[in-house]
Design an enzyme around this catalytic site. Structure first.
Site, PDB file in Angstrom:
ATOM      1  N   GLY A  88       0.859  -1.183   0.000  1.00  0.00           N
ATOM      2  CA  GLY A  88       0.000   0.000   0.000  1.00  0.00           C
ATOM      3  C   GLY A  88       0.888   1.224   0.000  1.00  0.00           C
ATOM      4  N   GLY A  90       2.909   3.485   1.438  1.00  0.00           N
ATOM      5  CA  GLY A  90       3.559   3.565   2.742  1.00  0.00           C
ATOM      6  C   GLY A  90       4.183   4.916   3.014  1.00  0.00           C
ATOM      7  N   ASP A 122       9.606   4.835   7.376  1.00  0.00           N
ATOM      8  CA  ASP A 122       9.357   6.112   8.047  1.00  0.00           C
ATOM      9  C   ASP A 122       8.380   6.999   7.273  1.00  0.00           C
ATOM     10  OD1 ASP A 122      10.898   6.840   5.902  1.00  0.00           O
ATOM     11  OD2 ASP A 122      12.563   7.661   7.081  1.00  0.00           O
ATOM     12  N   GLY A 123       7.957   6.531   6.091  1.00  0.00           N
ATOM     13  CA  GLY A 123       7.010   7.324   5.314  1.00  0.00           C
ATOM     14  C   GLY A 123       7.611   8.543   4.652  1.00  0.00           C
ATOM     15  N   ARG A 174       3.131  14.206  -7.289  1.00  0.00           N
ATOM     16  CA  ARG A 174       3.000  13.681  -8.647  1.00  0.00           C
ATOM     17  C   ARG A 174       1.552  13.554  -9.069  1.00  0.00           C
ATOM     18  NH1 ARG A 174       5.156   7.447  -8.050  1.00  0.00           N
ATOM     19  NH2 ARG A 174       3.358   6.638  -6.932  1.00  0.00           N
ATOM     20  N   ARG A 181      -2.853  -0.262  -9.728  1.00  0.00           N
ATOM     21  CA  ARG A 181      -1.730  -1.109 -10.112  1.00  0.00           C
ATOM     22  C   ARG A 181      -2.210  -2.521 -10.366  1.00  0.00           C
ATOM     23  NH1 ARG A 181       2.512   1.797  -7.096  1.00  0.00           N
ATOM     24  NH2 ARG A 181       1.489   3.665  -6.339  1.00  0.00           N
ATOM     25  N   ASP A 246       3.380  -4.306  -8.174  1.00  0.00           N
ATOM     26  CA  ASP A 246       2.863  -3.121  -7.472  1.00  0.00           C
ATOM     27  C   ASP A 246       3.379  -1.838  -8.119  1.00  0.00           C
ATOM     28  OD1 ASP A 246       5.291  -4.298  -6.304  1.00  0.00           O
ATOM     29  OD2 ASP A 246       5.329  -2.531  -5.035  1.00  0.00           O
ATOM     30  N   ASN A 247       4.305  -1.963  -9.044  1.00  0.00           N
ATOM     31  CA  ASN A 247       4.827  -0.784  -9.741  1.00  0.00           C
ATOM     32  C   ASN A 247       4.404  -0.776 -11.203  1.00  0.00           C
ATOM     33  OD1 ASN A 247       6.114   0.028  -7.401  1.00  0.00           O
ATOM     34  ND2 ASN A 247       8.049  -0.955  -7.932  1.00  0.00           N
TER      35      ASN A 247
HETATM   36  P1  AMP Z   1       8.723   0.468  -3.997  1.00  0.00           P
HETATM   37  O1  AMP Z   1       9.506  -0.785  -4.258  1.00  0.00           O
HETATM   38  O2  AMP Z   1       9.543   1.690  -3.854  1.00  0.00           O
HETATM   39  O3  AMP Z   1       7.633   0.629  -5.010  1.00  0.00           O
HETATM   40  O4  AMP Z   1       8.026   0.289  -2.560  1.00  0.00           O
HETATM   41  C1  AMP Z   1       7.461  -0.921  -2.137  1.00  0.00           C
HETATM   42  C2  AMP Z   1       6.589  -0.695  -0.923  1.00  0.00           C
HETATM   43  O5  AMP Z   1       7.353  -0.165   0.174  1.00  0.00           O
HETATM   44  C3  AMP Z   1       5.443   0.274  -1.138  1.00  0.00           C
HETATM   45  O6  AMP Z   1       4.306  -0.236  -0.503  1.00  0.00           O
HETATM   46  C4  AMP Z   1       5.940   1.554  -0.492  1.00  0.00           C
HETATM   47  O7  AMP Z   1       4.877   2.359  -0.091  1.00  0.00           O
HETATM   48  C5  AMP Z   1       6.758   1.020   0.670  1.00  0.00           C
HETATM   49  N1  AMP Z   1       7.806   1.987   1.075  1.00  0.00           N
HETATM   50  C6  AMP Z   1       8.925   2.307   0.401  1.00  0.00           C
HETATM   51  N2  AMP Z   1       9.647   3.223   1.062  1.00  0.00           N
HETATM   52  C7  AMP Z   1       8.991   3.509   2.211  1.00  0.00           C
HETATM   53  C8  AMP Z   1       9.220   4.383   3.325  1.00  0.00           C
HETATM   54  N3  AMP Z   1      10.296   5.181   3.403  1.00  0.00           N
HETATM   55  N4  AMP Z   1       8.307   4.394   4.313  1.00  0.00           N
HETATM   56  C9  AMP Z   1       7.224   3.606   4.249  1.00  0.00           C
HETATM   57  N5  AMP Z   1       6.948   2.768   3.247  1.00  0.00           N
HETATM   58  C10 AMP Z   1       7.808   2.712   2.224  1.00  0.00           C
HETATM   59 MG    MG Z   2       6.118   1.273  -5.646  1.00  0.00          MG
END
Ligand code: AMP
Ligand code: MG
Length: 458
Positions: A88, A90, A122-123, A174, A181, A246-247
């Site tokens: 989700g 994050g 950390d979001g 953005r 997705r 998810d991407n």
């Molecule tokens: P990504 O591979 O960058 O598309 O991220 C995969 C998952 O990790 C997604 O659900 C993101 O929302 C979560 N995520 C990535 N970086 C962070 C972060 N710094 N804090 C919280 N969730 C994260």
């Molecule tokens: Mg992603």
């Protein structure tokens, strides 16, 4: 109010298990790095009453916009082949949707603080990945490749702790056709939540594929857009780097710029991402991996079909058309790069050139934009190419001169991390005119400037 947006957020009409309403976490000292006034104008957003301070407050999440109910979307996804049933947003929050001259779009903050889907994260985002996504998505747009678009980047004033130590925090805003997705479908499929799946399909068809007649037709249309997208990536030497489901945007836009990169020297096996240890998302694997991702999409829709066995048969037959369709699209995007019409002979010429380029370690972008120089480097190939009667205006107009080269991005990020945003702005301006010669940005990196690995840096 310094900025008014006509929010009309249809995603919130979906059942509440599709998202979590959640507010952004305030930041200490927001300051605007960049605002995309061109994009705002295209979206019909009136920014005449908005100062840079206002923009910083709004696009850091500190100031709530009237009519916005921020929320994070839930999804799942196959990450490097392993299924995560619960992901989700994050570190992202949707401010909402607007119905704009560009169509209905989501406006989303990325790096705006933890959400119920953050797990251990950390979001937050640091300025490096924020500027990388800004540059990359602006370049893609200028190259006419479907993509999410950057509206703003803001420094938060708060440090973000990463492996490298404390780094300046930032928030990216953005704009996307949507953030639905393949993994959004997988979330409901994994729970056997057939009602949720049906609601999501109906919503997706209404929003993106109004002519789709049902699951099979939806898969077919999503497949077509993915094929067009990934063939375009291939034509400019782009490597997404994390094509996890998810991407993958169901709308067919490039989304989630992480460790992505444009190749300098051509090799089909090129991988930049530090976490892609087995080369799953290598340059030349992007077609086959798209096929794999679409198979996951189809699998998630089986539950909506009246007969499982028949559905599997029907979806399999459809997915089996992927390799030929992709090959044909690939040939279609590469042919004008030689100034030729697509044909078996053209495809053979493209493949021969690519093979010579990989042996010679030739620069992908510059080989195509000075094809006439192959007279010296690949004389036999050159003779065959000329004999095929290329249209020189076509190949010159098709092949970009300026792409966001990794070493240039890294230099811009290094300067920005130290507080100097001038290289970022110079690069952004160059990327907006990819067909204009620009010695500063068209030159491949020197050996000591080369960046061999990129990081998610999230
Ligand atoms: P990504 O591979 O960058 O598309 O991220 C995969 C998952 O990790 C997604 O659900 C993101 O929302 C979560 N995520 C990535 N970086 C962070 C972060 N710094 N804090 C919280 N969730 C994260
Ligand atoms: Mg992603």
């Amino acid at each position: 109010m310094s900025l008014t947006l006509p929010f009309d957020t249809t995603y919130l009409t979906l059942p509440d298990r599709f998202y979590s309403k959640h507010a952004a976490t305030p930041v200490s000292a927001p300051s605007l790095i960049v605002f995309n006034h061109d994009l705002a104008a295209e979206l019909g957003i009136d920014t005449s009453d908005m100062s840079d301070e206002d923009a910083a407050d709004i696009f850091s999440g500190n100031e709530a916009l009237a009519g916005s109910t921020p929320f994070a979307q839930v999804y799942a996804g196959h990450q490097f082949g392993g299924f995560s049933p619960q992901l989700g947003d994050g570190r992202a929050l949707h401010l909402g949707e607007i119905d704009s001259p560009l169509g209905r779009v989501d406006i989303q903050l990325k790096g705006s603080g933890p959400t119920p889907y953050s797990r251990n994260g950390d979001g937050r985002a640091w300025v490096g990945p924020v500027l990388r996504e800004y540059l990359m998505s602006c370049a893609m747009q200028a190259l006419d490749i479907p993509t999410t678009k950057a509206l703003a980047a803001v420094l938060t004033g708060d440090p973000v702790l990463r492996e490298q130590g404390p780094l300046p925090g930032a928030v990216l805003t953005r704009v996307a056709s949507s953030h639905i997705r393949v993994g959004t479908f997988q979330y409901f499929a994994a729970r056997s939540d057939v009602d949720g799946l049906r609601d999501l399909m109906t919503y997706t068809i209404q929003r993106h594929y109004p002519t789709a007649t049902g699951p099979t037709d939806l898969i077919k249309q999503v497949m077509q857009r993915q094929i067009e997208l990934v063939a375009k990536w291939m034509s400019v030497g782009f490597i997404h780097g994390v094509m996890n489901t998810d991407n993958v945007s169901v709308a067919g836009e490039t989304i989630d710029y992480g460790p992505c990169a444009f190749m300098d020297n051509y090799h089909p096996d090129t991988v930049f991402s530090s976490i892609d240890r087995r080369g799953r998302y290598a340059y030349s694997n992007q077609g086959p991996l798209t096929h794999w991702n679409l198979a996951q999409f189809a699998t998630s829709l089986v539950a909506l079909m009246p007969d499982t066995d028949l559905a599997i048969e029907e979806f399999t037959a459809l997915l089996n058309t992927f390799p030929d369709l992709f090959e044909a699209e690939w040939a279609k995007v590469f042919a004008p790069k030689l100034g030729l019409a697509p044909s078996d002979e053209t495809t053979a010429l493209v493949k021969e050139l690519l093979s010579l380029m990989s042996e010679a370690n030739a620069d992908f972008t510059n080989t195509f934009n000075v094809l006439d120089q192959t007279e010296k480097t690949f004389p036999d190939w050159y003779a065959k190419w000329r004999a095929a009667g290329p249209n020189d205006d076509v190949w010159k107009a098709t092949n970009p001169q300026v792409i966001p080269r990794t070493h240039k991005i890294e230099q811009a990020i290094t300067a920005a991390t130290a507080g100097d945003f001038a290289p970022f702005h110079t690069m952004l301006a160059a990327l907006k005119s990819p067909f204009t010669p620009n010695a500063d940005f068209a030159t491949p990196p020197e050996e000591d400037e080369k960046v061999r690995q990129t990081f998610c840096g999230t």
